[in-house]
Design a protein around this motif. Sequence first.
Motif, short mmCIF file in Angstrom:
data_model
loop_
_atom_site.label_atom_id
_atom_site.label_comp_id
_atom_site.label_asym_id
_atom_site.label_seq_id
_atom_site.Cartn_x
_atom_site.Cartn_y
_atom_site.Cartn_z
N VAL A 81 -0.26 -30.72 10.50
CA VAL A 81 -0.78 -29.62 11.36
C VAL A 81 0.18 -28.32 11.21
CG1 VAL A 81 -1.14 -28.89 13.90
CG2 VAL A 81 -1.22 -31.29 13.35
N VAL A 82 1.51 -28.55 11.12
CA VAL A 82 2.14 -27.24 10.78
C VAL A 82 1.66 -26.61 9.30
CG1 VAL A 82 4.68 -26.41 10.36
CG2 VAL A 82 4.08 -28.42 11.97
N THR A 83 1.56 -27.49 8.24
CA THR A 83 1.04 -27.14 7.04
C THR A 83 -0.25 -26.36 7.31
OG1 THR A 83 2.12 -28.85 5.90
CG2 THR A 83 0.64 -27.72 4.66
N ALA A 84 -1.19 -26.88 7.87
CA ALA A 84 -2.45 -26.15 8.15
C ALA A 84 -2.32 -24.49 8.70
CB ALA A 84 -3.38 -26.78 9.28
N ALA A 85 -1.30 -24.61 9.73
CA ALA A 85 -0.88 -23.18 10.40
C ALA A 85 -0.35 -22.24 9.27
CB ALA A 85 -0.06 -23.44 11.55
N SER A 86 0.45 -23.10 8.43
CA SER A 86 1.05 -22.21 7.25
C SER A 86 -0.05 -21.61 6.19
CB SER A 86 1.98 -22.96 6.57
OG SER A 86 3.19 -23.18 7.21
N ALA A 87 -1.13 -22.44 5.95
CA ALA A 87 -2.08 -22.35 5.29
C ALA A 87 -3.02 -21.14 5.53
CB ALA A 87 -3.01 -23.43 4.98
N ALA A 88 -2.93 -21.09 7.00
CA ALA A 88 -3.92 -20.09 7.63
C ALA A 88 -3.22 -18.70 7.45
CB ALA A 88 -4.24 -20.41 8.97
N TYR A 89 -1.92 -18.79 7.50
CA TYR A 89 -1.37 -17.42 7.04
C TYR A 89 -1.51 -16.67 5.57
CZ TYR A 89 1.06 -16.94 11.88
OH TYR A 89 1.31 -16.99 13.13
N VAL A 90 -1.51 -17.97 4.83
CA VAL A 90 -1.33 -17.52 3.29
C VAL A 90 -2.72 -17.51 2.71
CG1 VAL A 90 -0.31 -18.17 1.12
CG2 VAL A 90 0.92 -18.50 3.04
N LEU A 91 -3.61 -18.17 3.08
CA LEU A 91 -4.91 -18.31 2.33
C LEU A 91 -5.97 -17.89 3.16
CD1 LEU A 91 -4.59 -22.17 1.20
CD2 LEU A 91 -3.87 -20.18 -0.04
N THR A 92 -7.19 -17.65 2.42
CA THR A 92 -8.35 -17.32 3.12
C THR A 92 -8.86 -18.46 3.98
OG1 THR A 92 -9.73 -18.01 1.43
CG2 THR A 92 -9.03 -15.92 1.03
N ALA A 93 -9.87 -17.94 4.80
CA ALA A 93 -10.46 -19.10 5.81
C ALA A 93 -10.78 -20.27 5.20
CB ALA A 93 -11.45 -18.51 6.63
N ARG A 94 -11.50 -20.07 3.93
CA ARG A 94 -11.84 -21.29 3.17
C ARG A 94 -10.94 -21.85 2.71
NH1 ARG A 94 -16.64 -19.97 -1.08
NH2 ARG A 94 -17.82 -19.26 0.88
N GLY A 95 -10.01 -21.28 2.30
CA GLY A 95 -8.63 -22.04 1.62
C GLY A 95 -8.00 -22.76 2.47
N ALA A 96 -7.82 -22.21 3.75
CA ALA A 96 -7.24 -23.09 4.87
C ALA A 96 -7.98 -24.20 5.27
CB ALA A 96 -6.83 -22.19 6.03
N LEU A 97 -9.41 -24.07 5.20
CA LEU A 97 -10.21 -25.42 5.72
C LEU A 97 -10.25 -26.31 4.54
CD1 LEU A 97 -13.35 -23.50 7.46
CD2 LEU A 97 -11.32 -24.86 8.49
N THR A 98 -10.10 -26.06 3.33
CA THR A 98 -9.78 -26.83 2.27
C THR A 98 -8.52 -27.96 2.56
OG1 THR A 98 -11.24 -25.48 0.81
CG2 THR A 98 -9.75 -27.07 -0.23
N VAL A 99 -7.58 -26.95 2.82
CA VAL A 99 -6.33 -27.71 3.09
C VAL A 99 -6.45 -28.78 4.18
CG1 VAL A 99 -3.98 -27.41 3.97
CG2 VAL A 99 -4.70 -25.85 2.14
N VAL A 100 -7.18 -28.36 5.26
CA VAL A 100 -7.54 -29.48 6.31
C VAL A 100 -8.15 -30.28 6.06
CG1 VAL A 100 -8.65 -29.58 8.58
CG2 VAL A 100 -7.10 -27.40 8.14
N ALA A 101 -9.20 -30.13 5.34
CA ALA A 101 -10.08 -31.29 4.82
C ALA A 101 -9.20 -32.32 3.81
CB ALA A 101 -11.11 -30.79 3.76
N ALA A 102 -8.42 -31.99 2.85
CA ALA A 102 -7.57 -32.61 1.99
C ALA A 102 -6.61 -33.17 2.66
CB ALA A 102 -6.65 -31.69 0.99
N GLN A 103 -5.80 -32.69 3.86
CA GLN A 103 -4.93 -33.47 4.56
C GLN A 103 -5.51 -34.29 5.48
OE1 GLN A 103 -1.14 -30.62 5.10
NE2 GLN A 103 -2.60 -30.24 6.45
N SER A 104 -6.68 -34.13 6.00
CA SER A 104 -7.46 -35.34 6.77
C SER A 104 -7.69 -36.47 5.98
CB SER A 104 -8.73 -34.45 7.25
OG SER A 104 -8.54 -33.57 8.29
N ALA A 105 -8.18 -36.33 4.56
CA ALA A 105 -8.36 -37.34 3.78
C ALA A 105 -7.09 -38.10 3.66
CB ALA A 105 -8.84 -36.95 2.57
#
Length: 363
Positions: free
Chosen positions: A86-110
């Motif tokens: 969850v913390v990583t997803a928040a960090s990704a939202a600051y750094v990446l685009t919305a699509r990139g952040a959602l990709t991180v969410v999908a990978a971590q959910s897997a």
Amino acid sequence: LVATVAVGVGALFADPADTSGFRPSSAPLWWAAYGLYLAAFILDANLVRSRPQWASYRRLLAVELVAGAIAWLASPELGWTAVLFVVTAASAAYVLTARGALTVVAAQSALVALGTALDGQSATQVVLSTAVYGSFQGFAVMVVGSEQREVAARAELAAAHAELRAATVLLAASTRTAERLRISRDLHDVVGHQLTALALELEVASRHSDGQTATHVRRARAIAKDLLRDVREAVGELRGGTGDLERTLRELVTDLPGLTVELTVDERAPLDEASALTIVRCVQEILTNTLRHADADHLTISIVIDDAGVRLNTRDDGRGTAYLVPGNGLNGMRERIEQRGGEVALQTAAGRGFAVIARVPAP
């Protein structure tokens, strides 16, 4: 930060005899991965005074992704380790685009699904854990995205406010300049011409008078000439005056939302109108850039005016950038100064703010 530290505290007090505690073989790897994650997060969140040059936000995010995945897969029985995702997803939202952040969410959910399955949980528990932590990650991304949009809107509003204030200040300065020119023209055209005519009449009168009368006429003629000279000097000062540069700049930098400006103006010599306008325009552009892009709390502006010209130095405490690509505003500022025969240097680095050093020579 609290969530990240809580994961370590929970692991520290985990009961080895409990089935939800560490497996003895996995503890060293878990702690190594967790320590790496915590260090990357501290750098990523700018919780240290200076961040190393190599530690870009994207690199730190990659470290968080890998370290979080290793910690989770090393000991999935510690269910709360997934909080790091969850913390990583928040960090990704600051750094990446919305699509990139959602990709991180999908990978971590897997990864959540894989770790839960490796822990021997039922299919229902795998689906439930994946859905819960996936929704937490999605919520973190949405909150950060909303915050970033709000910050961007506030920055745009502050920049628009600064531009409006600059337009008002420049209009007031232009009005004062126009009024000075009007007064100088009136003095020259009305008072100057009348005094010239008076001096001529007195000169004629002096030729047709004698005795005591001639003495008084000559004195009156001398007074008229002195007064005419004083009027011409006053007209010259009114036409050549630039107004109060410091006063204009003070009006420009006062009450800027979210930004404290420290202004120093050292006037050791008079400044011509064109150079003063150039400096005001440059300060306006620097303020706008700082409000829109720097994410700064403090801006220092130092101006020194002497016989050699004007030196302008500014520096903010913002985030800076490793790769500077000047936009239209900075290019326009450079062109304006170069047209006056001056030069501009821009200095910046990631995490080290942004500085402008400019010089405009005396005409």
